[in-house]
Design an enzyme around this catalytic site. Structure first.
Site, short mmCIF file in Angstrom:
data_model
loop_
_atom_site.label_atom_id
_atom_site.label_comp_id
_atom_site.label_asym_id
_atom_site.label_seq_id
_atom_site.Cartn_x
_atom_site.Cartn_y
_atom_site.Cartn_z
N TYR A 23 0.89 -1.17 0.03
CA TYR A 23 0.07 -0.06 -0.08
C TYR A 23 0.93 1.39 0.07
O TYR A 23 0.33 2.39 -0.13
CB TYR A 23 -1.00 0.02 1.22
CG TYR A 23 -1.94 -1.36 1.20
CD1 TYR A 23 -2.78 -1.20 0.21
CD2 TYR A 23 -1.81 -2.30 2.06
CE1 TYR A 23 -3.69 -2.47 0.28
CE2 TYR A 23 -2.56 -3.21 2.06
CZ TYR A 23 -3.66 -3.46 1.20
OH TYR A 23 -4.24 -4.47 1.23
N HIS A 100 -8.71 1.09 -5.84
CA HIS A 100 -8.05 0.31 -5.05
C HIS A 100 -6.49 0.61 -5.17
O HIS A 100 -6.28 0.82 -6.28
CB HIS A 100 -8.42 -1.29 -5.33
CG HIS A 100 -9.49 -1.56 -4.76
ND1 HIS A 100 -10.00 -1.76 -3.45
CD2 HIS A 100 -10.75 -1.88 -5.61
CE1 HIS A 100 -11.28 -2.10 -3.63
NE2 HIS A 100 -11.80 -1.95 -4.87
#
Length: 148
Positions: A23, A100
């Site tokens: 991430y 995402h």
């Protein structure tokens, strides 16, 4: 002025700390600041909201219909099983783009399906935090009538 709502779901408050190899190192606060500044360059007012609770996100989606021109939504793990969020999105006329940070289609098999995608205006995956910027531009294009 165009108004967008940025919704981030469960565990996104842990950005920068949680699995940075997936991430990235940008925290949620840094991301929200960057995106607010980016949006303002296009005369877009961006309101940011994060919750780990499904009902709170549903309330924001319902509320958004009368307050915002579009929604950028990273639903986190709710992507894969929240029919309640799907129904909330389907119940409003406001366009929603699902974002995402990682490519959910290239990860564990349980992450490959989005139950939300069929009721959103589009989905951006795997482009890191830049996906949020692309979502702002795509939504702006939609609300200005160019993306229809």
């Amino acid at each position: 002025m165009v108004r967008f709502l940025l919704l981030n779901g469960p565990n996104l408050n842990r950005l920068g700390m949680r699995e940075p190899h997936i991430y990235g190192h940008t925290t949620l606060a840094q991301l929200e600041k960057q995106l607010t500044e980016f949006a303002s360059e296009y005369a877009v007012e961006l309101t940011c909201y994060q919750s780990n609770y499904e009902g709170a996100l549903i309330d924001q989606i319902h509320r958004a219909e009368s307050l915002y021109d579009g929604i950028i939504f990273n639903p986190g793990a709710f992507t894969h099983y929240s029919y309640a969020l799907r129904d909330a999105i389907a119940s409003i006329q406001t366009p929603v783009i699902e974002v995402h940070i990682s490519n959910i289609h290239a990860r564990e098999p349980f992450r490959h399906q989005s139950v939300l995608a069929p009721v959103t205006a589009g989905q951006i995956v795997g482009l890191g935090v830049n996906g949020y910027r692309l979502a702002i531009l795509a939504l702006l294009d939609m609300v200005e009538g160019k993306g229809k």
